[in-house]
Design a protein around this motif. Structure first.
Motif, PDB file in Angstrom:
ATOM      1  N   GLY A   2      21.081  16.016   1.771  1.00 19.49           N
ATOM      2  CA  GLY A   2      20.950  17.416   1.411  1.00 19.49           C
ATOM      3  C   GLY A   2      19.611  17.729   0.769  1.00 19.49           C
ATOM      4  O   GLY A   2      18.803  16.839   0.495  1.00 19.49           O
ATOM      5  N   GLU A   3      19.381  19.024   0.553  1.00 17.01           N
ATOM      6  CA  GLU A   3      18.131  19.484  -0.064  1.00 17.01           C
ATOM      7  C   GLU A   3      17.919  18.852  -1.435  1.00 17.01           C
ATOM      8  O   GLU A   3      16.808  18.456  -1.777  1.00 17.01           O
ATOM      9  CB  GLU A   3      18.133  21.010  -0.208  1.00 17.01           C
ATOM     10  CG  GLU A   3      17.702  21.755   1.014  1.00 17.01           C
ATOM     11  CD  GLU A   3      16.309  21.398   1.486  1.00 17.01           C
ATOM     12  OE1 GLU A   3      15.352  21.393   0.696  1.00 17.01           O
ATOM     13  OE2 GLU A   3      16.178  21.102   2.681  1.00 17.01           O
ATOM     14  N   ALA A   4      18.972  18.759  -2.229  1.00 21.79           N
ATOM     15  CA  ALA A   4      18.838  18.206  -3.583  1.00 21.79           C
ATOM     16  C   ALA A   4      18.400  16.748  -3.526  1.00 21.79           C
ATOM     17  O   ALA A   4      17.529  16.328  -4.294  1.00 21.79           O
ATOM     18  CB  ALA A   4      20.158  18.338  -4.338  1.00 21.79           C
ATOM     19  N   GLU A   5      18.998  15.974  -2.604  1.00 18.24           N
ATOM     20  CA  GLU A   5      18.616  14.568  -2.487  1.00 18.24           C
ATOM     21  C   GLU A   5      17.168  14.426  -2.033  1.00 18.24           C
ATOM     22  O   GLU A   5      16.430  13.583  -2.526  1.00 18.24           O
ATOM     23  CB  GLU A   5      19.542  13.821  -1.518  1.00 18.24           C
ATOM     24  CG  GLU A   5      20.937  13.589  -2.055  1.00 18.24           C
ATOM     25  CD  GLU A   5      21.891  14.694  -1.646  1.00 18.24           C
ATOM     26  OE1 GLU A   5      21.494  15.596  -0.859  1.00 18.24           O
ATOM     27  OE2 GLU A   5      23.031  14.681  -2.131  1.00 18.24           O
ATOM     28  N   ARG A   6      16.751  15.269  -1.073  1.00 15.25           N
ATOM     29  CA  ARG A   6      15.360  15.196  -0.589  1.00 15.25           C
ATOM     30  C   ARG A   6      14.393  15.584  -1.698  1.00 15.25           C
ATOM     31  O   ARG A   6      13.370  14.923  -1.895  1.00 15.25           O
ATOM     32  CB  ARG A   6      15.174  16.094   0.636  1.00 15.25           C
ATOM     33  CG  ARG A   6      15.754  15.487   1.899  1.00 15.25           C
ATOM     34  CD  ARG A   6      15.292  16.232   3.148  1.00 15.25           C
ATOM     35  NE  ARG A   6      15.725  17.612   3.181  1.00 15.25           N
ATOM     36  CZ  ARG A   6      16.911  18.017   3.615  1.00 15.25           C
ATOM     37  NH1 ARG A   6      17.796  17.158   4.055  1.00 15.25           N
ATOM     38  NH2 ARG A   6      17.217  19.297   3.621  1.00 15.25           N
ATOM     39  N   ALA A   7      14.726  16.637  -2.443  1.00 19.62           N
ATOM     40  CA  ALA A   7      13.851  17.068  -3.542  1.00 19.62           C
ATOM     41  C   ALA A   7      13.772  15.991  -4.606  1.00 19.62           C
ATOM     42  O   ALA A   7      12.688  15.704  -5.142  1.00 19.62           O
ATOM     43  CB  ALA A   7      14.362  18.376  -4.143  1.00 19.62           C
ATOM     44  N   ALA A  42      11.264  23.675   2.880  1.00 19.28           N
ATOM     45  CA  ALA A  42      11.437  22.972   1.606  1.00 19.28           C
ATOM     46  C   ALA A  42      10.249  23.225   0.679  1.00 19.28           C
ATOM     47  O   ALA A  42      10.420  23.418  -0.530  1.00 19.28           O
ATOM     48  CB  ALA A  42      11.601  21.472   1.855  1.00 19.28           C
ATOM     49  N   ALA A  43       9.042  23.258   1.242  1.00 18.29           N
ATOM     50  CA  ALA A  43       7.843  23.514   0.428  1.00 18.29           C
ATOM     51  C   ALA A  43       7.880  24.928  -0.148  1.00 18.29           C
ATOM     52  O   ALA A  43       7.533  25.136  -1.308  1.00 18.29           O
ATOM     53  CB  ALA A  43       6.580  23.301   1.266  1.00 18.29           C
ATOM     54  N   ALA A  44       8.315  25.899   0.648  1.00 16.82           N
ATOM     55  CA  ALA A  44       8.410  27.285   0.162  1.00 16.82           C
ATOM     56  C   ALA A  44       9.400  27.375  -0.991  1.00 16.82           C
ATOM     57  O   ALA A  44       9.139  28.051  -1.991  1.00 16.82           O
ATOM     58  CB  ALA A  44       8.819  28.217   1.300  1.00 16.82           C
ATOM     59  N   GLU A  45      10.510  26.674  -0.863  1.00 19.28           N
ATOM     60  CA  GLU A  45      11.512  26.677  -1.937  1.00 19.28           C
ATOM     61  C   GLU A  45      10.943  26.015  -3.193  1.00 19.28           C
ATOM     62  O   GLU A  45      11.055  26.548  -4.293  1.00 19.28           O
ATOM     63  CB  GLU A  45      12.764  25.943  -1.480  1.00 19.28           C
ATOM     64  CG  GLU A  45      13.866  25.938  -2.516  1.00 19.28           C
ATOM     65  CD  GLU A  45      15.114  25.235  -2.014  1.00 19.28           C
ATOM     66  OE1 GLU A  45      15.782  24.606  -2.847  1.00 19.28           O
ATOM     67  OE2 GLU A  45      15.408  25.301  -0.808  1.00 19.28           O
ATOM     68  N   ASP A  46      10.308  24.847  -3.030  1.00 21.26           N
ATOM     69  CA  ASP A  46       9.742  24.128  -4.179  1.00 21.26           C
ATOM     70  C   ASP A  46       8.588  24.893  -4.825  1.00 21.26           C
ATOM     71  O   ASP A  46       8.344  24.762  -6.023  1.00 21.26           O
ATOM     72  CB  ASP A  46       9.286  22.730  -3.780  1.00 21.26           C
ATOM     73  CG  ASP A  46      10.458  21.806  -3.471  1.00 21.26           C
ATOM     74  OD1 ASP A  46      11.617  22.200  -3.707  1.00 21.26           O
ATOM     75  OD2 ASP A  46      10.209  20.684  -2.989  1.00 21.26           O
ATOM     76  N   ALA A  47       7.876  25.690  -4.031  1.00 23.57           N
ATOM     77  CA  ALA A  47       6.764  26.479  -4.570  1.00 23.57           C
ATOM     78  C   ALA A  47       7.267  27.740  -5.266  1.00 23.57           C
ATOM     79  O   ALA A  47       6.497  28.445  -5.913  1.00 23.57           O
ATOM     80  CB  ALA A  47       5.788  26.855  -3.449  1.00 23.57           C
ATOM     81  N   GLY A  48       8.567  28.034  -5.125  1.00 18.83           N
ATOM     82  CA  GLY A  48       9.145  29.182  -5.795  1.00 18.83           C
ATOM     83  C   GLY A  48       8.838  30.511  -5.126  1.00 18.83           C
ATOM     84  O   GLY A  48       8.857  31.551  -5.776  1.00 18.83           O
ATOM     85  N   LEU A  49       8.569  30.494  -3.839  1.00 20.37           N
ATOM     86  CA  LEU A  49       8.213  31.753  -3.173  1.00 20.37           C
ATOM     87  C   LEU A  49       9.355  32.758  -3.201  1.00 20.37           C
ATOM     88  O   LEU A  49       9.139  33.920  -3.486  1.00 20.37           O
ATOM     89  CB  LEU A  49       7.788  31.490  -1.728  1.00 20.37           C
ATOM     90  CG  LEU A  49       6.468  30.752  -1.539  1.00 20.37           C
ATOM     91  CD1 LEU A  49       6.089  30.731  -0.059  1.00 20.37           C
ATOM     92  CD2 LEU A  49       5.355  31.372  -2.349  1.00 20.37           C
ATOM     93  N   GLU A  50      10.555  32.315  -2.911  1.00 22.73           N
ATOM     94  CA  GLU A  50      11.682  33.248  -2.877  1.00 22.73           C
ATOM     95  C   GLU A  50      11.948  33.819  -4.267  1.00 22.73           C
ATOM     96  O   GLU A  50      12.179  34.995  -4.424  1.00 22.73           O
ATOM     97  CB  GLU A  50      12.931  32.550  -2.337  1.00 22.73           C
ATOM     98  CG  GLU A  50      12.771  31.995  -0.928  1.00 22.73           C
ATOM     99  CD  GLU A  50      12.437  33.047   0.125  1.00 22.73           C
ATOM    100  OE1 GLU A  50      12.919  34.191   0.011  1.00 22.73           O
ATOM    101  OE2 GLU A  50      11.693  32.735   1.056  1.00 22.73           O
ATOM    102  N   ALA A  51      11.902  32.971  -5.284  1.00 22.11           N
ATOM    103  CA  ALA A  51      12.209  33.429  -6.647  1.00 22.11           C
ATOM    104  C   ALA A  51      11.162  34.403  -7.167  1.00 22.11           C
ATOM    105  O   ALA A  51      11.460  35.302  -7.936  1.00 22.11           O
ATOM    106  CB  ALA A  51      12.310  32.231  -7.583  1.00 22.11           C
ATOM    107  N   SER A  52       9.916  34.240  -6.732  1.00 21.38           N
ATOM    108  CA  SER A  52       8.855  35.105  -7.246  1.00 21.38           C
ATOM    109  C   SER A  52       8.716  36.395  -6.438  1.00 21.38           C
ATOM    110  O   SER A  52       7.864  37.210  -6.738  1.00 21.38           O
ATOM    111  CB  SER A  52       7.526  34.347  -7.263  1.00 21.38           C
ATOM    112  OG  SER A  52       7.105  34.066  -5.939  1.00 21.38           O
TER     113      SER A  52
END
Length: 82
Positions: A2-7, A42-52
């Motif tokens: 899953g995403e959490a394991e990959r992160a 995954a990079a977009a999520e880790d970079a916080g694009l959606e949250a910002s």
């Protein structure tokens, strides 16, 4: 996996690289045929694009691959997106 394991795996690898930085050179890239769309997502999520509030429009065909080290490509994309 899953995403959490990959992160978590990427974070652990980055931590190992940071700890080893002063002692050795960064390991050589492990080039492999890699699907691009999941790495960009995954990079977009880790970079916080959606949250910002920044929206990334992805039109990458699922079959599109690149020859790259997946972890290094992920770090490059996160840095660019931030």
């Amino acid at each position: 996996e899953g995403e959490a394991e990959r992160a978590l795996g990427r974070a652990a690898a980055l931590t190992r690289n940071v700890l080893d930085y002063g002692r050795t050179e960064e390991p050589a890239p492990q080039l492999q045929k890699t699907p691009l769309a999941p790495i960009v997502a995954a990079a977009a999520e880790d970079a916080g694009l959606e949250a910002s509030g920044v929206r990334l429009v992805k039109s990458i065909p699922a079959r599109f691959t690149v020859r790259a080290d997946p972890d290094q490509l992920h770090r490059i994309l996160v840095n660019l997106m931030r």
